[in-house]
Scaffold this motif. Structure first.
Motif, PDB file in Angstrom:
ATOM      1  N   GLU A 106      -4.981  -3.907   7.345  1.00  9.31           N
ATOM      2  CA  GLU A 106      -4.735  -2.370   6.219  1.00  9.31           C
ATOM      3  C   GLU A 106      -4.753  -1.021   7.328  1.00  9.31           C
ATOM      4  OE1 GLU A 106      -8.052   0.204   3.920  1.00  9.31           O
ATOM      5  OE2 GLU A 106      -7.205  -2.103   2.845  1.00  9.31           O
ATOM      6  N   PHE A 107      -3.697  -0.947   7.371  1.00  8.84           N
ATOM      7  CA  PHE A 107      -3.986   0.586   8.882  1.00  8.84           C
ATOM      8  C   PHE A 107      -2.908   1.885   7.806  1.00  8.84           C
ATOM      9  CE2 PHE A 107       0.045  -2.745   9.165  1.00  8.84           C
ATOM     10  CZ  PHE A 107       0.735  -1.859   8.780  1.00  8.84           C
ATOM     11  N   GLN A 108      -3.998   2.756   9.245  1.00  9.98           N
ATOM     12  CA  GLN A 108      -2.735   3.977   8.434  1.00  9.98           C
ATOM     13  C   GLN A 108      -1.734   4.116   9.635  1.00  9.98           C
ATOM     14  OE1 GLN A 108      -5.334   7.518   7.868  1.00  9.98           O
ATOM     15  NE2 GLN A 108      -4.126   9.186   8.901  1.00  9.98           N
ATOM     16  N   ALA A 109      -0.958   4.924   8.678  1.00  8.57           N
ATOM     17  CA  ALA A 109       0.351   5.174   9.560  1.00  8.57           C
ATOM     18  C   ALA A 109       1.053   5.631   9.425  1.00  8.57           C
ATOM     19  CB  ALA A 109       1.322   3.145   9.955  1.00  8.57           C
ATOM     20  N   ALA A 126      12.322  -1.570  -0.764  1.00  5.64           N
ATOM     21  CA  ALA A 126      12.249  -0.287   0.359  1.00  5.64           C
ATOM     22  C   ALA A 126      11.912  -0.724   1.463  1.00  5.64           C
ATOM     23  CB  ALA A 126      11.252   0.862  -0.183  1.00  5.64           C
ATOM     24  N   GLU A 127      12.265  -0.175   2.228  1.00  7.26           N
ATOM     25  CA  GLU A 127      12.402  -0.566   4.202  1.00  7.26           C
ATOM     26  C   GLU A 127      12.067   0.942   4.628  1.00  7.26           C
ATOM     27  OE1 GLU A 127      16.072  -2.294   5.458  1.00  7.26           O
ATOM     28  OE2 GLU A 127      15.958  -4.171   3.983  1.00  7.26           O
ATOM     29  N   ALA A 128      10.948   0.650   5.096  1.00  2.43           N
ATOM     30  CA  ALA A 128      10.680   1.370   6.244  1.00  2.43           C
ATOM     31  C   ALA A 128      10.394   0.962   7.662  1.00  2.43           C
ATOM     32  CB  ALA A 128       8.937   2.746   5.523  1.00  2.43           C
ATOM     33  N   ARG A 129      10.279   1.681   8.783  1.00  4.24           N
ATOM     34  CA  ARG A 129       9.811   1.778  10.199  1.00  4.24           C
ATOM     35  C   ARG A 129       8.384   2.590  10.405  1.00  4.24           C
ATOM     36  NH1 ARG A 129      10.975  -1.531  14.882  1.00  4.24           N
ATOM     37  NH2 ARG A 129      10.472  -0.573  16.699  1.00  4.24           N
ATOM     38  N   LEU A 130       6.714   2.245  10.548  1.00  7.59           N
ATOM     39  CA  LEU A 130       6.125   1.995  10.486  1.00  7.59           C
ATOM     40  C   LEU A 130       5.239   2.054  11.986  1.00  7.59           C
ATOM     41  CD1 LEU A 130       4.208   0.624   7.173  1.00  7.59           C
ATOM     42  CD2 LEU A 130       5.586   2.197   7.452  1.00  7.59           C
ATOM     43  N   ALA A 131       4.624   3.759  12.421  1.00  5.93           N
ATOM     44  CA  ALA A 131       3.561   3.803  13.833  1.00  5.93           C
ATOM     45  C   ALA A 131       2.418   4.092  13.239  1.00  5.93           C
ATOM     46  CB  ALA A 131       4.630   5.088  14.750  1.00  5.93           C
ATOM     47  N   VAL A 132       1.775   2.942  13.867  1.00  2.03           N
ATOM     48  CA  VAL A 132       0.595   3.115  14.597  1.00  2.03           C
ATOM     49  C   VAL A 132      -0.215   3.704  15.557  1.00  2.03           C
ATOM     50  CG1 VAL A 132      -1.753   0.812  13.403  1.00  2.03           C
ATOM     51  CG2 VAL A 132       0.615   1.614  12.876  1.00  2.03           C
ATOM     52  N   SER A 133      -0.798   4.480  15.615  1.00  2.00           N
ATOM     53  CA  SER A 133      -1.700   4.821  16.797  1.00  2.00           C
ATOM     54  C   SER A 133      -2.958   4.225  17.449  1.00  2.00           C
ATOM     55  CB  SER A 133      -1.455   6.413  17.905  1.00  2.00           C
ATOM     56  OG  SER A 133      -2.568   6.325  18.366  1.00  2.00           O
ATOM     57  N   ASP A 134      -2.878   3.147  18.434  1.00  2.00           N
ATOM     58  CA  ASP A 134      -4.056   2.905  18.388  1.00  2.00           C
ATOM     59  C   ASP A 134      -4.955   3.336  19.062  1.00  2.00           C
ATOM     60  OD1 ASP A 134      -3.503   2.541  20.827  1.00  2.00           O
ATOM     61  OD2 ASP A 134      -3.205   0.840  21.386  1.00  2.00           O
ATOM     62  N   SER A 144       8.612  -2.540   7.382  1.00  2.00           N
ATOM     63  CA  SER A 144       8.026  -2.532   6.624  1.00  2.00           C
ATOM     64  C   SER A 144       9.485  -2.747   5.397  1.00  2.00           C
ATOM     65  CB  SER A 144       6.622  -2.072   6.405  1.00  2.00           C
ATOM     66  OG  SER A 144       7.474  -0.358   5.814  1.00  2.00           O
ATOM     67  N   GLU A 145       8.720  -3.459   4.459  1.00  2.00           N
ATOM     68  CA  GLU A 145       9.487  -3.303   2.802  1.00  2.00           C
ATOM     69  C   GLU A 145       8.451  -3.722   2.159  1.00  2.00           C
ATOM     70  OE1 GLU A 145      11.667  -7.887   3.203  1.00  2.00           O
ATOM     71  OE2 GLU A 145      12.040  -6.426   4.722  1.00  2.00           O
ATOM     72  N   ALA A 146       9.128  -3.540   0.772  1.00  2.00           N
ATOM     73  CA  ALA A 146       8.192  -3.121  -0.015  1.00  2.00           C
ATOM     74  C   ALA A 146       9.045  -3.129  -1.225  1.00  2.00           C
ATOM     75  CB  ALA A 146       6.844  -2.192  -0.771  1.00  2.00           C
TER      76      ALA A 146
END
Length: 212
Positions: A106-109, A126-134, A144-146
């Motif tokens: 579980e992360f915010q992106a 649905a497909e998407a590329r997610l970016a998560v900041s550390d 990702s896909e859903a």
């Protein structure tokens, strides 16, 4: 469920674990490798076939193969504990998987680009590329896909859109190529002020918001 352990170099331990996680349809059968280093290497390594709970961090690892850049999800272990209560297992071929294992992130992106909706025999995805900041500001990118309701929500999102994503990590294989995918189970509008969400899991517990 532990499938294998190895120490390729001093001060490093690789633990391969396997499980089956519910996802609202057929379920996700997965095998992940968790890397422990330094002081986080467990003092005692459980035997193969032991059900365990692992706290770990998900990061993006970039590497070069045949002159081309590629990436994968690397799981860095923090702690490892043996599951002492009774568990159920299922065997496929020669591999034993932990049944009803929780392999969740579980992360915010934010989306790198607009989500793409594809029409398949199994339904729209649905497909998407997610970016998560550390915590250092470094970005980690996850494909990702859903499907179903989560797919509808993700499919409406556009480049730069933010949300909190609950996902299952799995590995897809197309021909000889294998790649990691975050299967999105739910999409929640991002809060105005975000922290570092911790996700509890059975078999694997992941903290995907930040890479220590």
């Amino acid at each position: 469920m532990i499938l294998d352990t190895s120490s390729p170099v001093a001060g490093e331990l690789l633990v391969k674990v396997a499980g089956v996680t519910a996802n609202g349809k057929a379920g996700v059968t997965w095998i992940h490798q968790v890397k422990f280093t330094g002081t986080r290497v467990p003092a005692q390594v459980p035997a193969i076939g032991t059900p365990v709970m692992i706290d770990c961090v998900a990061t993006q690892e970039v590497f070069t193969v045949r002159g081309q850049k590629a990436s994968r999800v690397r799981l860095l272990g923090k702690t490892l504990a043996v599951i002492t209560q009774p568990v159920q297992t299922v065997t496929h071929g020669k591999v034993t998987f932990l049944q009803n294992a929780v392999n969740s992130f579980e992360f915010q992106a934010h989306l790198v680009r607009d989500a793409l909706v594809k029409h398949t025999r199994a339904g729209d995805v649905a497909e998407a590329r997610l970016a998560v900041s550390d915590r250092t500001g470094k970005l980690h990118f996850f494909q990702s896909e859903a499907w179903r309701e989560a797919g509808t929500q993700l499919g409406r999102m556009r480049s730069g859109g933010e949300a909190v994503f609950a996902c299952v990590l799995r590995r897809n294989k197309v021909g000889e190529k294998a790649f990691d995918v975050m299967e999105v189970l739910s999409v929640t509008p991002a809060p105005r002020s975000s922290g570092r969400p911790v996700v509890a899991a059975q078999g694997v517990r992941e903290l995907a918001q930040a890479a220590d």
